[in-house]
Design an enzyme around this catalytic site. Structure first.
Site, PDB file in Angstrom:
ATOM      1  N   ASP A  46      -1.746   7.671  -1.316  1.00 18.89           N
ATOM      2  CA  ASP A  46      -2.002   6.841  -0.282  1.00 18.89           C
ATOM      3  C   ASP A  46      -2.722   5.445  -0.717  1.00 18.89           C
ATOM      4  O   ASP A  46      -3.457   4.984  -0.141  1.00 18.89           O
ATOM      5  CB  ASP A  46      -3.317   7.515   0.508  1.00 18.89           C
ATOM      6  CG  ASP A  46      -4.537   7.841  -0.169  1.00 18.89           C
ATOM      7  OD1 ASP A  46      -4.420   7.906  -1.387  1.00 18.89           O
ATOM      8  OD2 ASP A  46      -5.530   8.102   0.372  1.00 18.89           O
ATOM      9  N   GLU A  47      -2.408   4.955  -2.007  1.00 17.38           N
ATOM     10  CA  GLU A  47      -2.768   3.714  -2.262  1.00 17.38           C
ATOM     11  C   GLU A  47      -1.970   3.347  -3.425  1.00 17.38           C
ATOM     12  O   GLU A  47      -1.306   3.719  -4.045  1.00 17.38           O
ATOM     13  CB  GLU A  47      -4.141   3.931  -2.962  1.00 17.38           C
ATOM     14  CG  GLU A  47      -4.370   4.739  -4.190  1.00 17.38           C
ATOM     15  CD  GLU A  47      -5.681   4.989  -4.904  1.00 17.38           C
ATOM     16  OE1 GLU A  47      -6.170   3.935  -4.958  1.00 17.38           O
ATOM     17  OE2 GLU A  47      -6.343   6.019  -4.680  1.00 17.38           O
ATOM     18  N   ASP A  69      -5.247   0.670   0.191  1.00 19.11           N
ATOM     19  CA  ASP A  69      -5.658   2.007   0.249  1.00 19.11           C
ATOM     20  C   ASP A  69      -5.817   2.400   1.847  1.00 19.11           C
ATOM     21  O   ASP A  69      -6.515   1.962   2.571  1.00 19.11           O
ATOM     22  CB  ASP A  69      -7.153   2.106  -0.238  1.00 19.11           C
ATOM     23  CG  ASP A  69      -7.492   3.352  -0.512  1.00 19.11           C
ATOM     24  OD1 ASP A  69      -6.692   4.370  -0.856  1.00 19.11           O
ATOM     25  OD2 ASP A  69      -8.774   3.988  -0.457  1.00 19.11           O
TER      26      ASP A  69
END
Length: 358
Positions: free
Chosen positions: A107-108, A9
């Site tokens: 974003d992860e 993350d």
DNA sequence: TCTGGGGTCCTAGGACCC
DNA sequence: TCTGGGGTCCTAGGACCC
């Protein structure tokens, strides 16, 4: 070698990307959201850690954020730049030997990997991402996806944390059910009405009351969340969109039928661009409308024939709106096109917030 | 000072058919 | 006059996540 699930993350992703290209902002409270104008109707997408110290959080109205920190730097959301950064991050993860990568968002991602020392692997991934993008990330390590995902929060920022069957209850047992991935405020409230307040309460709860409250699928699923149990399979099958939609919150409420119809046509045109790019026609039209002050309604209609015609989609949305028969001013409109499934259907059927078995 | 925009899935209930 | 189950399709609406 043991199979592990890593959850990678990015730390303060949007703010970090902005600071990369505006180095003078490092160390300052930075807020990314909307068009970067804190007098407008919009919310915070990402606040830098410095901004968070003032109590600014994702999802907060920009107007609230600027009151909490008048000196913060407000920046507009710049999608193409974040998409490019995201692509470099995901490329880096895929390049790690033996890694299976399942995207969860910009974003992860989950990374499935066989290793004897997952912390060493996590550190290697963090170093590789930093080298490739100059961006920092945190890594949760777990023996299931749920545990890896929850673990990440304990590793932030720039760290790692491991949650397995062995320490799950010790770490999570006394925390509120809301701390679980997939338990939001509403489910937490309904669980509390059953006397279930902590993760430990939930983990020990029998299925029957959960089934009665949440249904045969969701009930046991929520129980499993309490135990940290669930899938440990990371699936790198490319994600196929089910639908594309556009919605807009208007800076001034819409009142006249003409401006409402025009707004819906704009949204329908944008949606058609997206589904054309996908190459799959619209088969169901969803309308979402938020009346002032804050009442939201949504309606769905299946089309007789799949279409790419923006006029058909707009007219369907307008018909759904007319059926609501509500003449309060409108502050938000959304049009969503559910697309014809690809040849052979969605395979495998799956999603991010997947609920239920298996 | 009111609360974004992009998604996904689940449940319930009515209509309709056999 | 009363009324069974099973199955599918469709809509309404809730809930969650990033």
């Amino acid at each position: 070698m043991t199979a592990w699930v890593l959850h990678v993350d990015m730390d303060q992703f949007l703010a970090a990307v902005e600071i990369l290209r505006h180095p003078e902002l490092a160390g300052k409270p930075v807020v990314v959201g909307g068009r970067g104008d804190p007098t407008e109707r919009a919310v915070v997408s990402t606040a830098s850690y410095e901004a968070r110290e003032f109590g600014i959080r994702s999802g907060m109205p920009l107007k609230t954020a600027v009151r909490k920190c008048p000196d913060a730097v407000f920046l507009p959301v710049d999608f193409p730049v974040y998409e490019a950064a995201s692509a470099r991050v995901m490329e880096t993860l895929r390049a790690h030997p033996g890694a299976v990568v399942e995207l969860l968002g910009w974003d992860e991602a989950f990374v499935g990997i066989d290793t004897d020392d997952p912390e060493v692997t996590a550190r290697a991934i963090q170093a590789a991402v930093l080298e490739a993008t100059q961006l920092h990330c945190s890594v949760g390590i777990g023996d299931t996806k749920v545990r890896a995902k929850v673990a990440t929060d304990f590793g932030k920022p720039r760290g790692t944390y491991r949650l397995t069957e062995d320490n799950w209850m010790e770490v999570m047992g006394d925390r509120p059910t809301k701390a679980l991935w997939g338990v939001g405020p509403r489910i937490a409230e309904r669980l509390a009405s059953l006397g279930i307040r902590t993760v430990r309460d939930l983990a020990g709860a029998p299925d029957e009351p959960l089934i009665e409250e949440f249904g045969p699928n969701t009930g046991p699923h929520i129980g499993r969340l309490g135990r940290g149990a669930g899938s440990a399979t990371v699936d790198d099958t490319p994600w196929v969109a089910r639908a594309h939609g556009r919605e807009t919150t208007y800076q001034h409420n819409l009142q006249s039928p003409e401006e409402i119809a025009a707004a819906i046509r704009v949204l329908a045109d944008q949606v058609v661009e997206d589904i054309r790019a996908e190459g799959r026609a619209c088969m169901r039209v969803h309308l979402k409308v938020r009346f002032a002050p804050f009442f939201t309604a949504s309606r769905i209609r299946k089309l007789d024939e799949p279409t790419y015609d923006p006029a058909v989609i707009a007219d369907t949305a307008l018909a759904l709106l007319a059926k609501l028969d509500d003449d309060r001013p409108i502050r938000l409109l959304g049009v969503r096109a559910e697309m014809v499934p690809p040849e052979g259907g969605y395979d495998p059927p799956r999603s991010h917030g997947r609920r239920g078995s298996p």
